[in-house]
Design an enzyme around this catalytic site. Structure first.
Site, short mmCIF file in Angstrom:
data_model
loop_
_atom_site.label_atom_id
_atom_site.label_comp_id
_atom_site.label_asym_id
_atom_site.label_seq_id
_atom_site.Cartn_x
_atom_site.Cartn_y
_atom_site.Cartn_z
CE LYS A 1 86.05 49.58 56.93
NZ LYS A 1 86.53 50.60 55.98
CE1 TYR B 1 82.32 49.10 57.40
CE2 TYR B 1 82.35 48.29 59.66
CZ TYR B 1 82.74 49.22 58.72
OH TYR B 1 83.57 50.26 59.08
CB SER C 1 86.39 49.16 61.94
OG SER C 1 85.42 48.98 62.96
P1 NAD Z 1 80.62 58.03 55.53
O1 NAD Z 1 79.60 57.17 54.87
O2 NAD Z 1 80.16 59.30 56.12
O3 NAD Z 1 81.80 58.35 54.50
C1 NAD Z 1 82.19 57.47 53.49
C2 NAD Z 1 82.26 58.26 52.20
O4 NAD Z 1 82.70 57.39 51.15
C3 NAD Z 1 80.92 58.85 51.76
O5 NAD Z 1 81.09 60.22 51.49
C4 NAD Z 1 80.55 58.07 50.51
O6 NAD Z 1 79.83 58.86 49.60
C5 NAD Z 1 81.91 57.67 49.98
N1 NAD Z 1 81.97 56.44 49.18
C6 NAD Z 1 81.49 55.20 49.48
N2 NAD Z 1 81.79 54.35 48.49
C7 NAD Z 1 82.47 55.04 47.55
C8 NAD Z 1 83.06 54.71 46.30
N3 NAD Z 1 82.99 53.47 45.80
N4 NAD Z 1 83.69 55.68 45.61
C9 NAD Z 1 83.77 56.94 46.10
N5 NAD Z 1 83.23 57.32 47.26
C10 NAD Z 1 82.59 56.37 47.98
O7 NAD Z 1 81.36 57.12 56.61
P2 NAD Z 1 82.41 57.52 57.74
O8 NAD Z 1 81.77 57.30 59.05
O9 NAD Z 1 83.02 58.83 57.43
O10 NAD Z 1 83.47 56.36 57.55
C11 NAD Z 1 84.65 56.53 56.79
C12 NAD Z 1 85.44 55.25 56.80
O11 NAD Z 1 85.75 54.90 58.14
C13 NAD Z 1 84.68 54.05 56.22
O12 NAD Z 1 85.58 53.25 55.50
C14 NAD Z 1 84.18 53.34 57.44
O13 NAD Z 1 84.01 51.96 57.21
C15 NAD Z 1 85.33 53.58 58.42
N6 NAD Z 1 84.93 53.49 59.83
C16 NAD Z 1 83.87 54.25 60.29
C17 NAD Z 1 83.50 54.16 61.62
C18 NAD Z 1 82.32 54.94 62.15
O14 NAD Z 1 81.82 54.60 63.22
N7 NAD Z 1 81.87 55.99 61.49
C19 NAD Z 1 84.20 53.31 62.49
C20 NAD Z 1 85.26 52.56 61.99
C21 NAD Z 1 85.62 52.67 60.64
C1 WQD Z 2 76.93 51.77 70.51
C2 WQD Z 2 76.17 51.24 71.71
C3 WQD Z 2 74.47 49.66 71.15
C4 WQD Z 2 71.86 52.43 68.98
C5 WQD Z 2 79.22 50.26 65.11
C6 WQD Z 2 79.84 49.26 64.18
C7 WQD Z 2 81.33 49.38 64.20
C8 WQD Z 2 81.78 50.82 63.96
C9 WQD Z 2 81.05 51.79 64.81
C10 WQD Z 2 82.32 51.05 61.67
C11 WQD Z 2 75.91 49.74 71.65
C12 WQD Z 2 73.85 50.89 71.75
C13 WQD Z 2 72.90 51.88 69.70
C14 WQD Z 2 70.58 52.54 69.60
C15 WQD Z 2 71.49 51.57 71.60
N1 WQD Z 2 81.53 51.22 62.62
N2 WQD Z 2 72.73 51.46 70.97
N3 WQD Z 2 70.45 52.11 70.89
O1 WQD Z 2 77.72 48.94 67.52
O2 WQD Z 2 79.68 49.85 68.84
O3 WQD Z 2 79.69 50.00 66.42
O4 WQD Z 2 79.64 51.57 64.73
O5 WQD Z 2 83.35 50.45 61.64
O6 WQD Z 2 81.83 48.50 63.24
O7 WQD Z 2 79.44 47.96 64.58
O8 WQD Z 2 78.15 51.43 67.65
O9 WQD Z 2 76.73 53.42 67.92
O10 WQD Z 2 75.73 51.35 66.88
O11 WQD Z 2 76.26 51.34 69.31
O12 WQD Z 2 71.31 51.19 72.76
O13 WQD Z 2 69.60 52.99 68.99
O14 WQD Z 2 74.87 51.86 71.73
O15 WQD Z 2 73.79 48.49 71.56
O16 WQD Z 2 75.99 49.24 72.97
P1 WQD Z 2 78.76 49.94 67.68
P2 WQD Z 2 76.68 51.95 67.86
#
Ligand code: NAD
Ligand code: WQD
Length: 330
Positions: A152, A148, A124
């Site tokens: 990572k 969290y 991330s």
């Molecule tokens: P998500 O929660 O939709 O998907 C994660 C999946 O992993 C889920 O289906 C959950 O059931 C499964 N899971 C969790 N723990 C598990 C375990 N111990 N064993 C088996 N399955 C398990 O999340 P996402 O948004 O699809 O994110 C996927 C990956 O990408 C995550 O590692 C997340 O940290 C990373 N990521 C997400 C974002 C974002 O903004 N969505 C940003 C950066 C990184």
């Molecule tokens: C985006 C912008 C908020 C909600 C998070 C995690 C990051 C990654 C992605 C996993 C910001 C604003 C949000 C609301 C708002 N996940 N906001 N009202 O914070 O950039 O990232 O998700 O790795 O690790 O920290 O994403 O979508 O929460 O926020 O004004 O109700 O929207 O302040 O500026 P963020 P976000």
């Protein structure tokens, strides 16, 4: 290739399964469904017309994961499984460290045991901390503000060390920026449990009338209009980035930013959503959210140069696709 996708029933994982199947790869999903539903697997099959092998297992459990590796001749693994709610990670740090770090260790161990040398990891942009923008892969990482984010950073280090000890291992660490949107079919998308933490799912639920109004967290940041700026990337672009990363893996560890390189403010995203879908999103200004950074976006040149990755879909498409999923299919 036959690819193990942990967390493949989740938001980014399910879209990546679609992209992998479209490119002719076979997909084996391991997911414990703690934040997803089994029906998503059926939707992936419906979109692609291909079969997905699904195991409902917890990937922190070595015995269960070993039995999956024993049944298949895997060529690689993509590790999405993890817990991802920043706020929750502050309240339940042990759960986050255990799930996210142990799952990485157990999966890497199985890859070692079964000589599966291709490994792609969901990292991330959060690992950069409050750094200079744009974020670039060569930057020294700064502390994240929550457990969290630390999971990572730690998982990245574990995989780097594991690779050093196993030179035949090829690892790609993908640092995602802010994935939003959904598959154009509207069949799969993001459906968080409870009240959403992230901006786009909050917007779609307000537009649908499930939530009353959006709170904009801070309008006094040093940004274009005072609201937070992020690099929103369409989840299908991100999914296609995984296929490129997997197909271009070379021995060693590669780190790539996956984003668009463009910043969009909260107000700009609200306006784009309203314009794309011809619908109002009521909002109010609110206090800054603790731990938020004013602005960040990706330097995307490395992924472009080495993987041929460019995010193709616009903010308007992200808004249309996110709304199609929310409106029609939930
Ligand atoms: P998500 O929660 O939709 O998907 C994660 C999946 O992993 C889920 O289906 C959950 O059931 C499964 N899971 C969790 N723990 C598990 C375990 N111990 N064993 C088996 N399955 C398990 O999340 P996402 O948004 O699809 O994110 C996927 C990956 O990408 C995550 O590692 C997340 O940290 C990373 N990521 C997400 C974002 C974002 O903004 N969505 C940003 C950066 C990184
Ligand atoms: C985006 C912008 C908020 C909600 C998070 C995690 C990051 C990654 C992605 C996993 C910001 C604003 C949000 C609301 C708002 N996940 N906001 N009202 O914070 O950039 O990232 O998700 O790795 O690790 O920290 O994403 O979508 O929460 O926020 O004004 O109700 O929207 O302040 O500026 P963020 P976000």
């Amino acid at each position: 290739m036959e690819i193990l996708v942990t967390g493949g029933a989740g938001y980014i994982g399910s879209h990546t399964c679609v992209a992998l199947l479209k490119e002719g790869h076979k997909v084996v999903v391991a997911d414990n469904l703690c934040n997803s539903k089994a029906e998503t697997i059926d939707k992936i099959e419906q979109i692609t017309g291909k079969v997905v092998t699904f195991y409902e297992i917890d990937v922190t459990r070595e015995k269960d994961l070993d039995s999956v590796f024993a049944k298949h001749h895997l060529d690689g693994a993509i590790h999405f499984a993890g817990l991802k709610a920043v706020g929750e990670s502050k309240k339940k740090p042990l759960e986050y460290y255990y799930n996210n770090v142990v799952s990485t260790i157990v999966l890497a161990k199985m890859c070692q045991r079964y000589k599966v040398n291709r490994f792609v990891f969901s990292s991330s942009a959060t690992v950069y901390g409050e750094n200079e923008i744009p974020f670039i892969e060569t930057m020294k990482l700064l502390p994240t503000t929550n457990p969290y984010g630390e999971t990572k950073v730690i998982s990245e280090r574990i995989l780097m060390d594991m690779q050093k000890a196993n030179p035949e291992f090829a690892v790609s660490l993908l640092r995602y920026f802010n994935p939003i949107g959904a598959h154009e079919s509207g069949l799969i998308g993001e459906s968080p449990n409870g009240i959403p933490n992230n901006l786009m799912p909050y917007i779609t639920q307000v537009a649908k009338g499930k939530l009353e109004k959006l709170r904009v967290f801070g309008n006094d940041y040093p940004t274009i209009d005072g609201t937070g700026v992020r690099d929103y990337v369409h989840v299908m672009d991100l999914a296609e980035g995984h296929v490129l990363a997997l197909e271009n893996l070379t021995e060693g560890v590669q780190v790539y930013n996956l984003g668009t390189g463009q910043g969009t403010s909260v107000l700009q995203l609200i306006r784009a959503f309203e314009e794309a879908n011809n619908i109002k999103v009521p909002f109010v200004m609110a206090e800054r959210r603790s731990g938020d950074i004013a602005e960040f976006y990706a330097d995307t040149s490395k992924a472009k140069r080495e993987l041929g990755f460019t995010a193709k879909r616009s903010i308007l498409e992200m808004c249309k696709d996110a709304w199609r999923f929310e409106k029609d299919f939930k």
